[in-house]
Every structure is written in structure tokens, then in C-alpha cells.
Design a protein around this motif. Structure first.
Motif, PDB file in Angstrom:
ATOM      1  N   GLN A   1      -3.023   9.881   7.270  1.00 52.44           N
ATOM      2  CA  GLN A   1      -4.888   8.993   7.737  1.00 52.44           C
ATOM      3  C   GLN A   1      -5.987   9.369   7.835  1.00 52.44           C
TER       4      GLN A   1
ATOM      5  N   ALA B   1      -7.305  11.903  -3.567  1.00 54.66           N
ATOM      6  CA  ALA B   1      -6.063  10.905  -3.750  1.00 54.66           C
ATOM      7  C   ALA B   1      -6.324  10.876  -5.382  1.00 54.66           C
TER       8      ALA B   1
ATOM      9  N   ILE C   1       0.874  -0.659  -0.330  1.00 56.34           N
ATOM     10  CA  ILE C   1      -0.455  -0.502  -0.023  1.00 56.34           C
ATOM     11  C   ILE C   1       0.589   1.603   0.213  1.00 56.34           C
TER      12      ILE C   1
ATOM     13  N   THR D   1      -3.536   7.193  -1.275  1.00 52.06           N
ATOM     14  CA  THR D   1      -4.634   8.102  -0.685  1.00 52.06           C
ATOM     15  C   THR D   1      -3.499   8.429  -0.037  1.00 52.06           C
TER      16      THR D   1
ATOM     17  N   ARG E   1      -7.479   8.603   4.506  1.00 47.94           N
ATOM     18  CA  ARG E   1      -7.953   7.058   4.424  1.00 47.94           C
ATOM     19  C   ARG E   1      -8.910   6.422   4.551  1.00 47.94           C
TER      20      ARG E   1
ATOM     21  N   LEU F   1      -5.827   2.925  -0.600  1.00 48.64           N
ATOM     22  CA  LEU F   1      -5.339   3.320   0.560  1.00 48.64           C
ATOM     23  C   LEU F   1      -3.811   3.331  -0.407  1.00 48.64           C
ATOM     24  N   SER F   2      -3.284   3.116  -1.998  1.00 46.14           N
ATOM     25  CA  SER F   2      -2.564   3.015  -1.906  1.00 46.14           C
ATOM     26  C   SER F   2      -2.203   3.695  -2.466  1.00 46.14           C
TER      27      SER F   2
ATOM     28  N   CYS G   1     -11.510   4.252   3.158  1.00 48.02           N
ATOM     29  CA  CYS G   1     -11.864   3.426   3.033  1.00 48.02           C
ATOM     30  C   CYS G   1     -12.578   2.797   3.943  1.00 48.02           C
TER      31      CYS G   1
END
Lengths: 337, 228
Positions: free
Chosen positions: A267, A207, A139, A264, A270, A261-262, A274
Motif C-alpha cells: 500500500q 517496483a 492493476i 508495485t 503504491r 500500480l500494477s 503514484c
């Protein structure tokens, strides 16, 4: 066979030709090929030759009346000229209108803009289907998401078919009408709506994902739910459903979440992105199962019991439904509470 | 004055002109009958109505036979027409009507719904096959898909007849067998016509939506139950 030809012949006195973009590829319906006689039947042939004959007549008349125009006086000449000229103008106006309409149609209804998204091989589709159940753990580096629409579209249609199939009961009256529209609306609404919503959230948190990739990701993420529903609509065990829901639904959700996730950073973004996607996806599978599962139970109850209105909105609470079917006096109902 | 006299008689100046004898004049003065005969051949406006209808019916019937015995032929594609699909779609929709228990609520697939599903399903499959690089044209594909609904329509007729006689588990099994067989037949027939127009390695991608489409129609037929 369906590729468009070049521009048509123009009248010498300058017609209404706008030289817009001449599409090199082919569109869906090439209106220029409406006169194509490789198609239908005798009506088309007759029409084409009728038109050719008319054009010959017009040309012959034009040649014939030229002498009249020269020899006769001005008045007679104008009348003859106006009749023939009027016909020519009307014909040209019709041709120009048809040309412009077909150009506008080719421009807006040109499906060639979608063509690159359907450029796949069966092997690729199969691989992507399998990969949609395998979450990738990397990620820290943006994962590759295939921008393809064939697989997602076919998966949505398959989901519609599975939902419809889930309504089969032998010899029972089924409300296929509203269910069909509901099934199609649910599946397409979910795919397009949730994709758009997540894309919007992704845009807010900056993102790195495009709309096409989101559509593709979510579409392939429907593969797990398809399998789960196919199995559990035929084998009615609650625990089986819960197990499959967690396993396959969870895997496909994890794959989508990992891909997001990979792409963005941060914390909170994400978590937001997600978390929303995971929640929506798992809840959707739950909804699909229970909404239609309860319908089956409600219908089966209506078979044995009184005439319940065979409508979808049966109570969700299964024990309550069974109580209603079997309770004979209000006392028993009251005592249950 | 001589000039005005000459002008008033248009051919006055030509009275002493003679045709040179060393230039032979030849030709045929008779009016050629060819063009008008050609017109009559292609203008179908003057023939009796019965001829027009019989010609179209024969074409439609010919295509039905091609669907019944599907082999790789281009007859369906060359002279496409949409009469057959329309006929089949209307028949299927009419037969599927009235499969509701409750007439007041909209139960069972209504006429418009079957129509919409058949035609929009065909359009989507056609778009899909064109996007995948198919060489078939839009209406040819609609024609093929529509004609290949015929086995399913036959199955619907059989189901209705069987349901009139009785209803129960055995009858359901019979119906299931008939509908499954006709569904397979439809899919096989349509792929026999459509597969040639695709690049060879993408045939599976085109066949799958066809399979889904006929599956939905077969499901509608199987779950039809007459009004009690």
C-alpha cells in the motif's frame, strides 16, 4: 552506403592493430568512409589520388633505395634508410592513430545501441498515442509497457514546438531568445528528470519497472498535455483550460498511475509512487499553462500601457497586473487593498 | 690479383657477354606521358583560384535549382556539400538578428542561437532517420536538410522587405501567407529527397520531425519584428 568495411591492410612488420570488436552494423559517422568518393566534391577526389600517388612514391622509393642500401656503405645506407623509414613510420603512426580514434568513436558514439528502441511502425505509434489517454483498470497483473523511444522523443519535441507557438502574438516584440532555451530546457528537463526521479523511487520501493519503460511511459503521458496546450493557447478561456486540464491531463495521469500500480506491491509504496507521479504531472501542465499565459497577458498590457519591462517575470496574479496598468494614482492602488 | 682486378671493374666480367640473337629486344624507350597527365587532372592545386571557386559555386547553384524545383532526383545526394547550408544558415541568422526591442537584454534569436538550432535540429533528424533504418548517410542528410532551408530564407528576405515598408494586420497576413507557403515548400522538397532512402512504411515517421524542424524555423521568421 554507410556500413563499415573490414579491417584495413596491415603493414608486414606488424603495425599497431588491435583487433577490437569489429561492429557489424553501422555507426553514425563511419570515419572509414571519410575517403568515400561517393560523397562530396573534387577536393576529396584530389586528396585521395594525392594519397595514392604518395603511397606509390613511397613504394617506388622503397624499391629504389633497397639497392642503395645494399651497395653503399653503412653510413650512407643508414641516412637513406632513416629518411625513407622515417616517412613510413610517420605515415603508419598517423594511420594507426586514425584507426584507433575511429574505433573509439565507433565504440562510444555508436548509435546502434539505440536502434532497437526506434523499431516502430506508424500504426503502432498511433495506437500507443490513443492508448495513452485510456486508463486500464487491471492493476493486479503487471501491465505491458512498450519500451520505445521514438514516440516519447517526438512528443517532447512537439511540446517544445507548441510552447514556442504559444508565444505568438501578432506584431508584438517577443523575447524568443531566452524563451527558446527555456522551452527546450523545460520539456526535456521534465521528461528526463521526472523519469529518473520516479525510477529512483521505484527502485527504492522495489517496483518492477525499467528506466526505458519509465521514459516511454512518461513520454507518452505528455500526449494529453500537448493537446490541452495546443487548444488553450489559441482559445483563452480559463474554464476551458481547467476542464481540459482535469479531463485530458487527468486521463493521461490515470493511465500512467494505473501502469505503475500494477507493477508495485504494498500500500505505502503504491501511494508514494503514484501520488508523486500524479502530482508532478498535473502540476506540470498547470505550470506550463500559467507561466506562458501570464506572459501573454503581461505583453498585451505592455502594448497598451506604459513601458513595462517586457520580461517573463510578470506577476502571476492577473488582477494585480491589470490594476497596475490602469491605476493612475497611488490612492487607487491603496484603496484596492 | 685477377679477382681483385675483376672486382675493381664492376663490369669487367661482362665484356664478352653478348645479347643472344634469338631473343629479340623490343620496347619503347620514350617516357610515358600518361601518369603525369593523370596527375594534372586530379591535382587541383595548380589551377587558378577563380576556377576552383567557380566550380564550387556552380555546384552549389545547381543544387539550389534542384531545391527550387523538387523532383525525385539524386543530384543532391550524390555530390553532397555543406557550402550551401552554411551560406543559408549564416544568411538566415544575420537576417534574424536585431529583432529585439531592447538591445541591452538578449532579445530576439541571436546569431548563435539560430545556428545551433539549425545544425542541431538537422543532426537530430539525421540520427532519427538513421535509427529508423534509413540508407542515407549522415552528411547527405545534413546537406538535404540544409539546402531545403532556402525557401524559408527567401521568405525571410521578403518579410524583411515588407516590414520596412509598413507594419500592421494586412502585412501580418501577407507575411503569414508567405511563410506558410515557404514552410510547406521546404517540407515537401526535403521529403522528395529523403523519402526514397527510407523503408516505405516508415516514411511518416521520418517526415514528422522534418515538419517540426521547419515549423520552428518558420515560427522564428514569422515572429521576427524589427527594432522600433
Amino acid at each position: 552506403m554507410s556500413s563499415g568495411s573490414g579491417s584495413r591492410n596491415t603493414e608486414p612488420w606488424g603495425s599497431f592493430d588491435d583487433n577490437l570488436i569489429q561492429g557489424g552494423g553501422s555507426a553514425v559517422i563511419d570515419m572509414e568512409n571519410m575517403d568515400d568518393t561517393s560523397g562530396s566534391s573534387f577536393e576529396d577526389m584530389g586528396e585521395m589520388h594525392q594519397r595514392m600517388k604518395e603511397e606509390e612514391e613511397v613504394a617506388a622509393e622503397a624499391a629504389a633505395t633497397e639497392d642503395d642500401v645494399a651497395d653503399d656503405g653503412e653510413f650512407l645506407g643508414m641516412k637513406g634508410l632513416k629518411g625513407q623509414l622515417g616517412r613510413q613510420v610517420a605515415d603508419e603512426v598517423w594511420q594507426a592513430g586514425k584507426r584507433q580514434a575511429s574505433k573509439a568513436f565507433n565504440l562510444y558514439a555508436n548509435i546502434d545501441i539505440l536502434r532497437p528502441y526506434f523499431d516502430v511502425e506508424p500504426v503502432q505509434v498511433r495506437n500507443r498515442l490513443i492508448e495513452s489517454l485510456i486508463p486500464v483498470r487491471m492493476i493486479n497483473f503487471p501491465q505491458k509497457i512498450a519500451g520505445e523511444l521514438y514516440g516519447p522523443l517526438m512528443l517532447v519535441f512537439t511540446l517544445v514546438a507548441i510552447l514556442l507557438h504559444g508565444m505568438k502574438t501578432s506584431g508584438t516584440v517577443i523575447r524568443e531568445g531566452t524563451l527558446m532555451g527555456t522551452a527546450i530546457g523545460t520539456c526535456f528537463g521534465y521528461w528526463l528528470g521526472v523519469s529518473a526521479f520516479i525510477y529512483f523511487l521505484a527502485y527504492l520501493v522495489n517496483a518492477q519497472i525499467t528506466m526505458l519503460q519509465m521514459l516511454s511511459l512518461l513520454g507518452y503521458g505528455l500526449f494529453g498535455p500537448c493537446i490541452v496546450l495546443l487548444v488553450t493557447y489559441n482559445i483563452h478561456f480559463h474554464f476551458l483550460f481547467y476542464g481540459l486540464w482535469l479531463l485530458l491531463g487527468g486521463l493521461s495521469t490515470l493511465r500512467m498511475v494505473a501502469a505503475l500500480l500494477s507493477r508495485t506491491v504494498g500500500q505505502t509504496p503504491r501511494l508514494l509512487l503514484c501520488g508523486t507521479l500524479g502530482l508532478l504531472h498535473m502540476l506540470f501542465l498547470l505550470y506550463l499553462h500559467f507561466n506562458y499565459h501570464t506572459i501573454i497577458e503581461g505583453l498585451l498590457d505592455s502594448l497598451e500601457g506604459h513601458n513595462m519591462a517586457p520580461m517573463q517575470r510578470v506577476a502571476r496574479d492577473v488582477p494585480e497586473v491589470m490594476l497596475n496598468a490602469t491605476a493612475r494614482n497611488p490612492g487607487m492602488l491603496l484603496s484596492a487593498y | 690479383m685477377a679477382a681483385s682486378e675483376e672486382a675493381s671493374r664492376p663490369f669487367a666480367g661482362l665484356s664478352d657477354v653478348s645479347i643472344a640473337e634469338d631473343i629479340p629486344v623490343e620496347g619503347d624507350i620514350s617516357v610515358p606521358v600518361g601518369p603525369s597527365r593523370r596527375d594534372d587532372e586530379f591535382s587541383t592545386l595548380d589551377e587558378p583560384v577563380k576556377d576552383t571557386i567557380m566550380r564550387d559555386l556552380r555546384a552549389v547553384g545547381n543544387k539550389f535549382i534542384h531545391v527550387l524545383y523538387p523532383k525525385r532526383s539524386s543530384a543532391l545526394l550524390r555530390d553532397w556539400d555543406l557550402w550551401g547550408p552554411l551560406l543559408l544558415c549564416v544568411t538566415l541568422a544575420l537576417l534574424l538578428q536585431g529583432g529585439a526591442a531592447d538591445r541591452e537584454d538578449q532579445g530576439g534569436p541571436q546569431f548563435a542561437e539560430v545556428f545551433v538550432i539549425v545544425w542541431f535540429g538537422s543532426i537530430i533528424i539525421t540520427l532519427n532517420s538513421k535509427l529508423l533504418g534509413g540508407t542515407i548517410s549522415f552528411f547527405q542528410s545534413l546537406c538535404v536538410l540544409g539546402y531545403c532551408i532556402m525557401p524559408l530564407t527567401v521568405a525571410m528576405v521578403v518579410c524583411r522587405i515588407v516590414l520596412v515598408i509598413s507594419s500592421g494586420r494586412v502585412v501580418f497576413a501577407v507575411r503569414l501567407a508567405v511563410v506558410t507557403a515557404s514552410f510547406g515548400w521546404s517540407t515537401f522538397a526535403s521529403t522528395a529527397f529523403l523519402a526514397d532512402s527510407q523503408p516505405p512504411n516508415r516514411k511518416a515517421l521520418v517526415v514528422y520531425p522534418v515538419f517540426l524542424f521547419y515549423f520552428v524555423i518558420a515560427w522564428m521568421i514569422l515572429t521576427y519584428s524589427p527594432q522600433q
